[in-house]
Design an enzyme around this catalytic site. Structure first.
Site, PDB file in Angstrom:
ATOM      1  N   GLY A 157      49.446  30.378  33.791  1.00 26.50           N
ATOM      2  CA  GLY A 157      50.826  29.625  33.894  1.00 26.50           C
ATOM      3  C   GLY A 157      50.656  28.424  35.113  1.00 26.50           C
ATOM      4  O   GLY A 157      51.431  27.690  35.342  1.00 26.50           O
ATOM      5  N   LYS A 180      43.433  26.251  40.162  1.00 25.69           N
ATOM      6  CA  LYS A 180      44.817  27.070  40.458  1.00 25.69           C
ATOM      7  C   LYS A 180      45.835  26.234  41.177  1.00 25.69           C
ATOM      8  O   LYS A 180      45.377  25.957  42.292  1.00 25.69           O
ATOM      9  CB  LYS A 180      44.587  28.369  40.975  1.00 25.69           C
ATOM     10  CG  LYS A 180      45.550  29.469  41.040  1.00 25.69           C
ATOM     11  CD  LYS A 180      45.280  30.518  41.415  1.00 25.69           C
ATOM     12  CE  LYS A 180      46.086  31.696  41.483  1.00 25.69           C
ATOM     13  NZ  LYS A 180      45.727  33.210  41.732  1.00 25.69           N
ATOM     14  N   ASP A 219      56.817  27.535  38.246  1.00 28.44           N
ATOM     15  CA  ASP A 219      56.587  25.927  38.553  1.00 28.44           C
ATOM     16  C   ASP A 219      55.149  25.796  38.405  1.00 28.44           C
ATOM     17  O   ASP A 219      54.900  24.424  38.479  1.00 28.44           O
ATOM     18  CB  ASP A 219      56.983  25.657  40.127  1.00 28.44           C
ATOM     19  CG  ASP A 219      56.614  26.591  40.961  1.00 28.44           C
ATOM     20  OD1 ASP A 219      55.524  27.130  40.807  1.00 28.44           O
ATOM     21  OD2 ASP A 219      56.854  26.575  42.187  1.00 28.44           O
ATOM     22  N   ARG A 252      40.280  38.138  30.271  1.00 29.89           N
ATOM     23  CA  ARG A 252      40.667  39.301  30.977  1.00 29.89           C
ATOM     24  C   ARG A 252      40.946  40.438  29.740  1.00 29.89           C
ATOM     25  O   ARG A 252      40.844  39.953  28.423  1.00 29.89           O
ATOM     26  CB  ARG A 252      41.866  38.788  31.382  1.00 29.89           C
ATOM     27  CG  ARG A 252      41.885  37.803  32.520  1.00 29.89           C
ATOM     28  CD  ARG A 252      43.010  36.841  32.227  1.00 29.89           C
ATOM     29  NE  ARG A 252      42.562  35.716  33.062  1.00 29.89           N
ATOM     30  CZ  ARG A 252      43.028  35.548  34.463  1.00 29.89           C
ATOM     31  NH1 ARG A 252      43.911  36.320  35.015  1.00 29.89           N
ATOM     32  NH2 ARG A 252      42.671  34.471  35.114  1.00 29.89           N
ATOM     33  N   ASP A 267      45.754  42.010  32.853  1.00 30.32           N
ATOM     34  CA  ASP A 267      45.761  40.411  33.020  1.00 30.32           C
ATOM     35  C   ASP A 267      44.875  40.152  34.286  1.00 30.32           C
ATOM     36  O   ASP A 267      44.581  39.147  34.319  1.00 30.32           O
ATOM     37  CB  ASP A 267      46.955  39.665  32.625  1.00 30.32           C
ATOM     38  CG  ASP A 267      47.872  40.309  34.062  1.00 30.32           C
ATOM     39  OD1 ASP A 267      48.258  41.263  33.910  1.00 30.32           O
ATOM     40  OD2 ASP A 267      48.541  39.442  34.661  1.00 30.32           O
TER      41      ASP A 267
HETATM   42  P1  AMP Z   1      49.643  36.993  38.854  1.00 31.13           P
HETATM   43  O1  AMP Z   1      50.746  38.046  39.157  1.00 31.13           O
HETATM   44  O2  AMP Z   1      49.409  36.093  39.749  1.00 31.13           O
HETATM   45  O3  AMP Z   1      48.508  37.710  38.259  1.00 31.13           O
HETATM   46  O4  AMP Z   1      50.331  36.305  37.502  1.00 31.13           O
HETATM   47  C1  AMP Z   1      50.761  36.977  36.337  1.00 31.13           C
HETATM   48  C2  AMP Z   1      51.196  35.787  35.511  1.00 31.13           C
HETATM   49  O5  AMP Z   1      52.178  34.905  36.174  1.00 31.13           O
HETATM   50  C3  AMP Z   1      50.064  34.701  35.091  1.00 31.13           C
HETATM   51  O6  AMP Z   1      50.210  34.585  33.761  1.00 31.13           O
HETATM   52  C4  AMP Z   1      50.204  33.526  35.980  1.00 31.13           C
HETATM   53  O7  AMP Z   1      50.007  32.673  35.263  1.00 31.13           O
HETATM   54  C5  AMP Z   1      51.874  33.609  36.181  1.00 31.13           C
HETATM   55  N1  AMP Z   1      52.246  32.833  37.245  1.00 31.13           N
HETATM   56  C6  AMP Z   1      52.208  33.336  38.650  1.00 31.13           C
HETATM   57  N2  AMP Z   1      52.800  32.450  39.505  1.00 31.13           N
HETATM   58  C7  AMP Z   1      53.025  31.360  38.695  1.00 31.13           C
HETATM   59  C8  AMP Z   1      53.682  30.212  39.154  1.00 31.13           C
HETATM   60  N3  AMP Z   1      53.996  29.677  40.404  1.00 31.13           N
HETATM   61  N4  AMP Z   1      53.840  29.211  38.082  1.00 31.13           N
HETATM   62  C9  AMP Z   1      53.589  29.371  36.796  1.00 31.13           C
HETATM   63  N5  AMP Z   1      52.924  30.565  36.510  1.00 31.13           N
HETATM   64  C10 AMP Z   1      52.839  31.564  37.540  1.00 31.13           C
HETATM   65 MG    MG Z   2      46.865  36.978  37.057  1.00 32.45          MG
END
Ligand code: AMP
Ligand code: MG
Length: 619
Positions: A134, A156, A168, A227, A330
């Protein structure tokens, strides 16, 4: 005169000379909505926002332009490992690349177009649906000309993608500093991890979390960003052809060929295998599972490879007191890398129930649960691969490839898959335990493994640290510095015991200075006996050096990262990042010659009210 020519010399090459590829996007299916780079490039950026993507493993998407980016730091070890020459970080090309301001593609001549991966995941035990990159965008793969290691380089915090869901696409400076530092620190400790090349501040990007914060980009790289969650999504959607295609891609392109994967073990006849060549310390060989009576096909071998890698990685986390904090599927790598740094931490005082994740009320991802949670995640992978594992030697039969399991095969396939997953679970335990014992043994300065070590040295030590609320990583480093001649008598051992104390002493209900010293002294006595057995009294200096080479003087703990963040973000300090990166890249040194007072403070006692800090998931 030729030494500076960029022909894959050990000194590295320039960014433009680095061999680049896009095997991932050329072998795996693209999002049908933007099937080619041209289609994605022509699309207004807003149309590349969140939606469901099916039948694909990625979407072509470009980073958002970054205004006035400032390169805050580069890891020199990362540069070397990628095959880049020192000084390349000063070039405008590299700085633009890691800020998301240049891509290797244009409409006239093509090239490599960036992409975001599609995956799903089980989060805190519940199915979370489609997730995906994301806010991470991969630019290309590069191959180090000297080592031939291929990495996928990704940014990232580079903007929204179809996988951004409600968010965002940005990353804040705070969490980017944390990821940048810890990736390189873990790697220097020998813990498999994704890596960080650079940290770039986006001063014009204001990101709303708990407050408005500056944005940043970490340029990170890994042998693979796939993953367990990548498989989860395909399974839930019933995209079985893609599971086969992705598995084949991983075996051939990530692991370097099916022949590299572990083969069935025949212990009785003593055939070769990784385990037979290196008998695990302290584990009777007959506890290693053999797979040969269950029609182990190539997909089973792939599953075992992924399981074995993750078993070793979680063993390293346990041995070094590291917690990821959010071990959702993930965030669990098929390459066995520590992956996705949110509320991670290194253990301060030893506490098996500690989780750095403020929102993890059930302690699901606490220290002591990490091995079983990783196995839980690997069972999800086993289920995704289930029909391929269960098909045994019929896996390539035309009818099965095309239509999957028919009624005639069903019972057999299920039974075989269950057996394989169960046995691989035994293998996970054996590999985990073997690696954990190996690492703990070397952290304690042992050269051999004895059955009794686990109870008498490992468990007794951990119980003592927990009871007296003493620091886990400091314990090993301070132990490294003791000489056995200092520990000959009970009196000497009691005297030495306080090196493990905090400046403010020790903790634990009902413990007195004498009870604490007596307990530590007893352990030191057992330890001294084992060290003498392995090294003899005459090689004690060598033993100390060997221990210092595996027991870090510096680990980036929560309180240190908080201080760096504060200084970089609020006080405009830039130098601190470089110093801490130097320390992280060389964690076993006694000193770094950078700033003595600061080094001593960062390697010393954790201030009492800054121990066992917790973070929220917002980043
Ligand atoms: P994480 O908890 O960081 O492993 O993220 C879980 C999911 O949420 C993943 O698919 C990330 O890409 C998405 N994600 C987390 N933060 C953001 C952000 N600020 N913008 C877009 N996607 C996000
Ligand atoms: Mg993640």
């Amino acid at each position: 005169m030729v030494s500076h020519l960029s022909t894959g010399s050990a000194g590295g090459v320039s960014l433009s000379d680095l061999p680049k590829s896009n095997v991932f996007t050329s072998k795996l299916p693209a999002d049908p909505a933007f099937e080619t780079p041209e289609a994605s490039h022509k699309a207004p950026r807003e149309t590349l926002g969140p939606r469901m993507v099916r039948g694909a493993l990625f979407t072509y998407v470009r980073p958002e332009p970054a205004e006035a980016p400032e390169l805050l730091g580069v890891s020199s070890t990362a540069m070397k490992d990628l095959g880049l020459k020192a000084g390349e970080e000063k070039t405008a090309e590299l700085q633009a690349l890691v800020a998301g301001n240049s891509i290797l593609w244009n409409e006239e001549s093509g090239g490599i177009y960036p992409w975001a991966q599609c995956y799903g995941g089980w989060q805190f035990g519940s199915w979370a649906g489609q997730l995906g990159d994301g806010r991470a965008i991969s630019l290309f793969e590069s191959t180090n000309p000297d080592t031939n290691t291929r990495y996928e380089l990704q940014l990232k915090g580079a903007g929204r993608t179809p996988y951004s869901r409600f968010a965002d696409g940005k990353a804040v400076l705070r969490s980017s500093i944390r990821e940048y530092v810890v990736s390189e620190a873990l790697n220097a400790l020998g813990v498999p991890t994704t890596r960080a090349l650079s940290l770039t501040l986006l001063p014009k990007s204001k990101v709303l979390r708990e407050r408005l914060e500056p944005g940043a980009i970490v340029a990170r790289f890994a042998e693979s960003w796939l993953r367990i969650g990548t498989f989860d999504l395909l399974r839930v959607r019933g995209e079985r052809e893609l599971i086969r295609q992705l598995s084949t891609y991983i075996a051939e392109e990530v692991f370097g060929g099916w022949e590299k994967l572990p083969a069935a073990v025949n212990i009785k006849e003593g055939q070769t295998s990784t385990e037979i060549d290196n008998p695990p310390r302290g584990i009777p060989q007959d506890t290693i599972q053999t797979h040969q009576d269950v029609d182990e096909n190539r997909f089973t071998r792939l599953y075992r490879e992924i399981v074995r890698r993750n078993a070793k990685t979680v063993a390293a986390w346990q041995a070094y007191g590291f917690m990821n904090g959010v071990l959702n599927t993930d965030n669990t790598s098929i390459y066995g890398l520590s992956l996705d740094y949110g509320p991670f931490a290194f253990m301060d005082n030893f506490d098996p129930s500690y989780t750095p994740n403020h929102d993890d009320h059930m302690l699901r991802y606490s220290y002591k649960n990490q091995p079983s949670i990783i196995w839980w995640n690997l069972v999800r992978l086993g289920e995704s691969l289930g029909e391929l594992l269960g098909a045994g030697n019929r896996v390539d039969e035309e009818g099965f490839v095309k239509d999957g399991v028919n009624e005639e095969m069903e019972a057999e396939v299920i039974k075989r898959a269950e057996t394989i997953i169960e046995r691989t679970g035994e293998e996970f335990k054996a590999v985990f335990l073997n690696e954990y014992k190996r690492l703990m043994g070397s952290r304690l300065g042992l050269k051999t493994g004895k059955e009794s070590d686990f109870q008498e040295l490992f468990s007794e030590m951990l119980d003592t640290l927990e009871a007296l609320e003493l620091d886990f990583n400091h314990f090993f480093r301070r132990l490294s510095g003791l000489s056995v001649s200092q520990l000959e008598t009970e009196e000497q051992r009691k005297e030495a015991a306080s090196v493990f104390y905090h400046v403010d002493g020790f903790g634990g209900i009902g413990e007195t200075d004498d009870s604490a010293r007596t307990r530590i002294a007893k352990w030191l006595d057992s330890w001294r006996t084992r060290v003498l057995e392995d090294w003899g009294a005459e090689n004690d200096a060598e033993r100390q050096a060997a221990m210092k080479a595996v027991n870090p003087n510096f680990v980036p703990r929560g309180w240190i990262l908080d201080e760096i963040i504060e200084r970089v973000e609020r006080k405009g300090d830039r130098e601190i990042l470089d110093r801490v990166m130097q320390m992280s890249l060389n964690p076993f040194q006694d000193s770094w010659g950078l700033n003595t007072a600061e080094e001593e403070r960062f390697c010393g006692d954790v201030p009492k009210y800054k121990r066992a800090m917790m973070c929220s998931c917002s980043s």
